[in-house]
Write a protein that holds these residues in place. Structure first.
Motif, PDB file in Angstrom:
ATOM      1  N   ALA A 166      43.188 -52.869  43.011  1.00 61.72           N
ATOM      2  CA  ALA A 166      42.289 -53.077  43.069  1.00 61.72           C
ATOM      3  C   ALA A 166      40.265 -52.257  42.787  1.00 61.72           C
ATOM      4  O   ALA A 166      39.475 -52.549  43.124  1.00 61.72           O
ATOM      5  CB  ALA A 166      42.179 -53.707  45.123  1.00 61.72           C
ATOM      6  N   ASP A 167      41.223 -51.211  43.512  1.00 62.90           N
ATOM      7  CA  ASP A 167      40.371 -49.953  43.190  1.00 62.90           C
ATOM      8  C   ASP A 167      40.607 -48.878  41.901  1.00 62.90           C
ATOM      9  O   ASP A 167      39.486 -48.178  41.335  1.00 62.90           O
ATOM     10  CB  ASP A 167      40.061 -48.903  44.259  1.00 62.90           C
ATOM     11  CG  ASP A 167      39.771 -49.224  45.588  1.00 62.90           C
ATOM     12  OD1 ASP A 167      38.876 -49.419  45.380  1.00 62.90           O
ATOM     13  OD2 ASP A 167      40.595 -49.653  46.584  1.00 62.90           O
ATOM     14  N   VAL A 168      41.583 -49.918  40.971  1.00 60.48           N
ATOM     15  CA  VAL A 168      41.780 -48.983  39.836  1.00 60.48           C
ATOM     16  C   VAL A 168      40.284 -49.909  38.507  1.00 60.48           C
ATOM     17  O   VAL A 168      40.263 -50.356  38.685  1.00 60.48           O
ATOM     18  CB  VAL A 168      43.248 -49.049  39.102  1.00 60.48           C
ATOM     19  CG1 VAL A 168      43.035 -48.716  38.115  1.00 60.48           C
ATOM     20  CG2 VAL A 168      44.116 -49.421  39.742  1.00 60.48           C
ATOM     21  N   PRO A 169      40.278 -48.543  37.812  1.00 62.23           N
ATOM     22  CA  PRO A 169      38.794 -48.744  36.875  1.00 62.23           C
ATOM     23  C   PRO A 169      39.170 -50.417  35.894  1.00 62.23           C
ATOM     24  O   PRO A 169      40.838 -49.660  35.687  1.00 62.23           O
ATOM     25  CB  PRO A 169      38.446 -47.622  36.768  1.00 62.23           C
ATOM     26  CG  PRO A 169      38.964 -46.111  36.879  1.00 62.23           C
ATOM     27  CD  PRO A 169      40.309 -47.134  38.084  1.00 62.23           C
ATOM     28  N   LEU A 170      38.248 -50.713  35.700  1.00 64.27           N
ATOM     29  CA  LEU A 170      38.504 -52.218  34.942  1.00 64.27           C
ATOM     30  C   LEU A 170      39.251 -51.432  33.339  1.00 64.27           C
ATOM     31  O   LEU A 170      40.172 -52.519  32.486  1.00 64.27           O
ATOM     32  CB  LEU A 170      37.700 -53.195  34.836  1.00 64.27           C
ATOM     33  CG  LEU A 170      37.232 -53.817  36.159  1.00 64.27           C
ATOM     34  CD1 LEU A 170      36.215 -54.705  35.887  1.00 64.27           C
ATOM     35  CD2 LEU A 170      38.865 -54.580  36.428  1.00 64.27           C
ATOM     36  N   THR A 171      38.456 -50.500  32.847  1.00 67.10           N
ATOM     37  CA  THR A 171      38.731 -50.015  31.662  1.00 67.10           C
ATOM     38  C   THR A 171      40.499 -49.611  31.751  1.00 67.10           C
ATOM     39  O   THR A 171      41.182 -50.181  30.649  1.00 67.10           O
ATOM     40  CB  THR A 171      38.114 -48.640  31.482  1.00 67.10           C
ATOM     41  OG1 THR A 171      38.249 -48.095  32.739  1.00 67.10           O
ATOM     42  CG2 THR A 171      36.570 -48.462  31.309  1.00 67.10           C
ATOM     43  N   ALA A 172      40.913 -49.125  32.862  1.00 67.66           N
ATOM     44  CA  ALA A 172      42.105 -48.687  32.893  1.00 67.66           C
ATOM     45  C   ALA A 172      42.821 -49.810  33.182  1.00 67.66           C
ATOM     46  O   ALA A 172      44.176 -50.204  32.112  1.00 67.66           O
ATOM     47  CB  ALA A 172      42.175 -47.830  33.860  1.00 67.66           C
ATOM     48  N   ILE A 173      42.915 -51.202  34.013  1.00 65.19           N
ATOM     49  CA  ILE A 173      43.509 -52.178  34.201  1.00 65.19           C
ATOM     50  C   ILE A 173      43.536 -52.726  32.994  1.00 65.19           C
ATOM     51  O   ILE A 173      45.022 -53.644  32.465  1.00 65.19           O
ATOM     52  CB  ILE A 173      42.513 -53.364  35.374  1.00 65.19           C
ATOM     53  CG1 ILE A 173      42.564 -52.703  36.403  1.00 65.19           C
ATOM     54  CG2 ILE A 173      42.829 -54.413  35.054  1.00 65.19           C
ATOM     55  CD1 ILE A 173      43.742 -52.577  37.093  1.00 65.19           C
ATOM     56  N   LEU A 198      47.087 -57.309  43.670  1.00 64.55           N
ATOM     57  CA  LEU A 198      45.900 -57.270  44.673  1.00 64.55           C
ATOM     58  C   LEU A 198      44.549 -56.853  43.645  1.00 64.55           C
ATOM     59  O   LEU A 198      44.689 -55.623  42.930  1.00 64.55           O
ATOM     60  CB  LEU A 198      45.624 -55.929  45.471  1.00 64.55           C
ATOM     61  CG  LEU A 198      44.455 -56.399  46.576  1.00 64.55           C
ATOM     62  CD1 LEU A 198      44.701 -58.149  47.418  1.00 64.55           C
ATOM     63  CD2 LEU A 198      45.261 -55.620  48.257  1.00 64.55           C
ATOM     64  N   ALA A 199      43.824 -56.922  43.237  1.00 64.98           N
ATOM     65  CA  ALA A 199      42.892 -56.860  42.174  1.00 64.98           C
ATOM     66  C   ALA A 199      40.872 -57.429  42.684  1.00 64.98           C
ATOM     67  O   ALA A 199      40.971 -58.188  43.655  1.00 64.98           O
ATOM     68  CB  ALA A 199      42.944 -57.667  40.635  1.00 64.98           C
ATOM     69  N   SER A 200      40.355 -56.586  41.771  1.00 63.10           N
ATOM     70  CA  SER A 200      39.146 -57.088  42.306  1.00 63.10           C
ATOM     71  C   SER A 200      38.426 -58.077  41.256  1.00 63.10           C
ATOM     72  O   SER A 200      37.849 -58.319  41.483  1.00 63.10           O
ATOM     73  CB  SER A 200      38.193 -55.571  41.379  1.00 63.10           C
ATOM     74  OG  SER A 200      38.300 -55.594  40.153  1.00 63.10           O
ATOM     75  N   GLU A 201      39.686 -58.041  40.192  1.00 63.96           N
ATOM     76  CA  GLU A 201      39.025 -59.612  39.958  1.00 63.96           C
ATOM     77  C   GLU A 201      39.919 -59.959  39.374  1.00 63.96           C
ATOM     78  O   GLU A 201      41.460 -59.178  39.171  1.00 63.96           O
ATOM     79  CB  GLU A 201      38.181 -59.213  37.882  1.00 63.96           C
ATOM     80  CG  GLU A 201      38.048 -58.095  37.425  1.00 63.96           C
ATOM     81  CD  GLU A 201      37.751 -58.683  36.525  1.00 63.96           C
ATOM     82  OE1 GLU A 201      37.698 -58.339  34.961  1.00 63.96           O
ATOM     83  OE2 GLU A 201      36.159 -58.326  36.093  1.00 63.96           O
TER      84      GLU A 201
END
Length: 271
Positions: A166-173, A198-201
């Motif tokens: 969830a707190d990993v930057p989307l650029t890395a995801i 578990l992710a932000s999107e």
């Protein structure tokens, strides 16, 4: 013509034993054994999920901060450990709060916590560019977390295995190869383990997995700014699944410990 082409593709996948990637190969819902599901232990959400998240599949809880994603995960893990199951959490950026897990009722003796690396640039919009990239600490932490997830799933014996991205930057995801999740699904296929992202999107799910998207709104007590305090969070969830086998919404409320003796989600309404 299109139907013939589709049939040819499905036949080729079945010949290579890849037909589990087809949503047309999913079993009818009315034949699902309750033991093949992991309940969230939140009544309106479980009703929407028709029993819980499926075992042997990759599902996801997706939402921004304060959306209740970790609260729901802890609730599910609490119920799993109460049934005597062992659960695991791959904590990519060392964000897990053990005290909150204990307060949520998780039996810590049945929790495998794989602690990741805390990185200086993981929080807030002012993340330094050097923290993301082939040589950045976040990418190294993400790589270790994915390897740890694979090892835990291969070991087997877990009821729930979750990875916190969830707190990993989307650029890395977005740099994660998509076949990573296909390999995860192959490992857990036919097992009693429910793997949860578990992710932000929304990020990934297997053909039989579910996506639960969340949106939260904080509620406050107090008449003035100085006396105001957080009393809870209203969480609205939406369930999305392949070919709309399950589709719906549910609303739950999470109250703080000061507001109620139970600091876990309680149902307010569902539809």
């Amino acid at each position: 013509m299109a139907n013939h082409a589709l049939a040819a593709v499905e036949s080729a996948l079945r010949d290579r034993k890849l037909d589990r990637t087809l949503t047309t190969a999913l079993a009818p819902l009315d034949r699902v054994d309750p033991s093949a599901l992991v309940p969230m232990d939140v009544a309106p959400l479980d009703a929407c999920l028709r029993g819980g998240l499926p075992r042997g599949h990759l599902s996801e809880l997706a939402g921004p901060r304060l959306s209740g994603r970790m609260t729901l995960l802890l609730r599910m893990m609490s119920a799993a450990t109460a049934r005597g199951e062992i659960v695991a959490l791959v904590d990519t950026l060392d964000c897990f709060d053990v005290a909150s897990a204990a307060a949520a009722g998780v039996d810590l003796s049945r929790l495998l916590w794989i602690r990741g690396q805390d990185t200086a640039g993981r929080a807030g919009p002012f993340r330094p560019a050097a923290s993301v990239g082939p040589a950045g600490p976040i990418d190294r932490a993400l790589d270790r977390a994915l390897k740890a997830l694979n090892l835990v799933l291969q070991a087997g014996g877990f009821g729930v295995v979750a990875i916190d991205l969830a707190d990993v930057p989307l650029t890395a995801i977005r740099q994660i190869p998509f076949n990573t999740w296909m390999r995860v699904q192959r490992v857990i296929e036919g097992s009693d383990t429910a793997c949860v992202l578990l992710a932000s999107e929304p990020l990934a799910r297997s053909a039989g997995g579910l996506t639960v998207t969340l949106a939260g709104r904080a509620t406050w007590d107090g008449a003035s700014d100085r006396s105001r305090r957080l009393s809870g969070i209203d969480v609205r969830t939406r369930v999305v699944s392949p070919r709309k086998r399950i589709d719906g919404e549910a609303a739950v409320g999470a109250l703080t410990a000061d507001a109620t003796d139970r600091d876990l989600p309680i149902a307010r309404q569902s539809r």
